[in-house]
Design an enzyme around this catalytic site. Structure first.
Site, mmCIF file in Angstrom:
data_model
loop_
_atom_site.group_PDB
_atom_site.id
_atom_site.type_symbol
_atom_site.label_atom_id
_atom_site.label_comp_id
_atom_site.label_asym_id
_atom_site.label_seq_id
_atom_site.Cartn_x
_atom_site.Cartn_y
_atom_site.Cartn_z
ATOM 1 N N TYR A 143 -60.152 84.617 -70.565
ATOM 2 C CA TYR A 143 -60.517 85.119 -69.099
ATOM 3 C C TYR A 143 -61.641 84.069 -68.696
ATOM 4 O O TYR A 143 -62.596 83.500 -69.184
ATOM 5 C CB TYR A 143 -61.314 86.433 -69.475
ATOM 6 C CG TYR A 143 -61.870 87.051 -68.178
ATOM 7 C CD1 TYR A 143 -60.713 87.810 -67.259
ATOM 8 C CD2 TYR A 143 -62.923 86.789 -67.729
ATOM 9 C CE1 TYR A 143 -61.255 88.233 -65.955
ATOM 10 C CE2 TYR A 143 -63.488 87.603 -66.480
ATOM 11 C CZ TYR A 143 -62.771 88.065 -65.518
ATOM 12 O OH TYR A 143 -63.002 88.557 -64.479
ATOM 13 N N ASP A 237 -64.749 76.503 -71.307
ATOM 14 C CA ASP A 237 -65.262 77.744 -70.840
ATOM 15 C C ASP A 237 -66.180 78.433 -71.891
ATOM 16 O O ASP A 237 -65.619 79.063 -72.696
ATOM 17 C CB ASP A 237 -64.376 78.800 -70.347
ATOM 18 C CG ASP A 237 -65.058 79.792 -69.550
ATOM 19 O OD1 ASP A 237 -66.085 80.034 -69.725
ATOM 20 O OD2 ASP A 237 -64.163 80.602 -68.820
ATOM 21 N N LYS A 265 -73.550 83.928 -68.495
ATOM 22 C CA LYS A 265 -74.275 84.941 -69.227
ATOM 23 C C LYS A 265 -75.374 84.912 -69.837
ATOM 24 O O LYS A 265 -76.415 85.342 -69.230
ATOM 25 C CB LYS A 265 -72.920 85.181 -70.352
ATOM 26 C CG LYS A 265 -71.524 85.568 -69.828
ATOM 27 C CD LYS A 265 -70.806 86.800 -70.340
ATOM 28 C CE LYS A 265 -69.317 86.965 -69.919
ATOM 29 N NZ LYS A 265 -69.009 88.289 -69.655
#
Ligand code: PMP
Length: 432
Positions: A143, A237, A265
């Site tokens: 994702y 990522d 995050k």
């Protein structure tokens, strides 16, 4: 004041699209009443009725220090009073970028963004600008955010198989190839299809979005070699993995250096803050040095950046990782025992502060086909049984259990008891 989750959710549905700002929060993979959270404190989430849950959702990853850690929250008024957003370069973002580069030397130049999605979109754009090519190779079950190209065949909370009806132009698929994670033969097939059009391969170096999935030996090096042989770039990522897997991230741990990296995050300590960066010759394509534009009103705002400094202050000064790792290891070992006692052959994975297992017998997940083979009904029943027992999991089997610095041994023991009770309860329902 409404003290009941379902009444609040009825209100939510009347004014928020689908009652949520992110579809996974609706619990569509597990059914039942969506969890509504009133507040958080340390390792705990509280519902509107004041009930406490040991929280392993941890906001899908950012809360490495738990909810509302004083090291992050104290004295924030002074930070705000000096200005929450400037619209000009400021020294604090320069220092934060320098600090990030100390830990991730491959990020020679970086640009802050607000969300992880923007960071990956920016990395893809600059890779395209640098190579002068359009095509991107990514992996099913990885994702990368909610922009067009990223959503197709994504794992985690995304469900976007029907591009045409999902607001994603079909034309996007022309410049996208999706390969099976951990499968270099499938990568070669996809690369052959793309010919000389490849701009970049984007990959989660350790995947957190189809459960926890480790790259096979040689997989990441194989991607880097293949991309470079074609004059293309590799984007790691690390939006989940940086700081979750230590200050050097997955790339430091695995000894693989990408051309570009995205982070987010945990970086913002709960506030929106992310970045993309990498080779200085590639990042020189960005305006004003080059023609490629990315930007944002809130990008690098001093308030989020101050939180970023606090997160790094905390993690650089204390050795928090060993304790989290030990606790997560105990949790994983206890789950393995519980499963073995019940003759359930599910692989339990643990790395740093992540624990994960799926309702699927056999070896650990290697790719999205494995992940999709997990029993959804059993997980849904387990999720609700755990919630009844005061444990909050992510409402999707593609997510993992995140521990924080605030989870205690007693929390782990209570969790093990709840797992035992939940497994027995769903076995009594004939689910496993
Ligand atoms: N990349 C990865 C690996 C992620 O897990 C996520 C979010 N789950 C993103 C990118 C997107 O980040 P955001 O939700 O902040 O846009």
């Amino acid at each position: 004041m409404i003290a009941n989750g379902s009444a609040i959710f009825a209100r939510a549905r009347a004014v928020l699209a689908g009652g949520v700002d992110s579809p996974v929060r609706s619990g569509w993979a597990v059914g039942g009443e969506p969890f509504v959270q009133a507040r958080g404190a340390g390792a705990y989430a509280y519902d509107p009725a004041g009930r406490r849950y040991i929280d392993y959702l941890m906001a899908y990853g950012p809360l490495l220090l738990g909810h509302g850690h004083p090291a992050l929250t104290q004295g924030l008024e002074a930070v705000l009073a000096a200005g929450a957003v400037f619209g000009s370069t400021h020294e604090s973002e320069i220092t934060l970028a320098e600090r990030i580069r100390t830990h991730l030397p491959s990020m020679e130049r970086l640009r802050f963004t607000t969300t992880g999605s923007e960071a990956v979109a920016g990395a893809i754009r600059v890779a395209r600008a640098f190579t002068g090519r359009d095509a991107i190779l990514k992996f099913a079950g990885n994702y990368h955010g909610h922009f067009d190209l990223a959503l197709l065949d994504a794992g985690a909370s995304a469900h976007t198989s029907d591009a045409a009806r999902s607001g994603i132009p079909r034309s996007v698929t022309r410049d996208l190839a999706v390969a099976r994670y951990n499968d270099l033969a499938d990568v070669d097939r996809a690369l052959d299809d793309l010919g000389d059009r490849l701009a970049a391969i984007v990959v989660e170096p350790i995947v957190g979005n189809m459960g926890l999935v480790f790259p096979r030996e040689g997989f990441l090096a194989g991607l880097i070699a293949r991309a470079h042989a074609r004059g293309a770039l590799v984007i790691f990522d690390e939006v989940i993995t940086w700081l979750r897997f230590g200050l050097a991230g997955a790339q430091g741990r695995l000894g693989c250096t990408p051309d570009l990296t995205t982070i987010g995050k945990i970086l913002g300590g709960g506030l929106p803050l992310a970045a993309f960066g990498g080779r200085s010759d590639v990042m020189a394509m960005l305006a004003p040095d080059g023609p490629c534009f990315t930007g944002g009103t809130h990008a690098g705002n001093p308030f989020s950046v101050a939180l970023g400094h606090r997160v790094l202050d905390f993690l650089e000064a204390r050795s928090v990782y060993a304790a989290m790792n030990a606790r997560a290891m105990r949790l994983a070992a206890a789950i393995r025992e519980l499963l073995a006692e019940r003759s359930l052959d599910y692989a339990v994975l643990h790395a740093e502060s992540i624990v994960d297992f799926k309702f699927r017998p056999g070896p650990p997940t290697m790719n999205y086909d494995d992940a999709r083979a997990a029993d959804k009904r059993a997980f849904a029943a387990f999720y609700h049984a755990m919630r009844e027992r005061g444990i909050l999991l992510a409402p999707s089997q593609n997510e993992v259990m995140f521990l924080s610095t605030e989870h205690t041994d007693a929390d782990v023991e209570a969790t093990v008891l709840a797992i035992a009770g939940s497994l027995d309860a769903i076995r009594a329902q004939g689910m496993i």
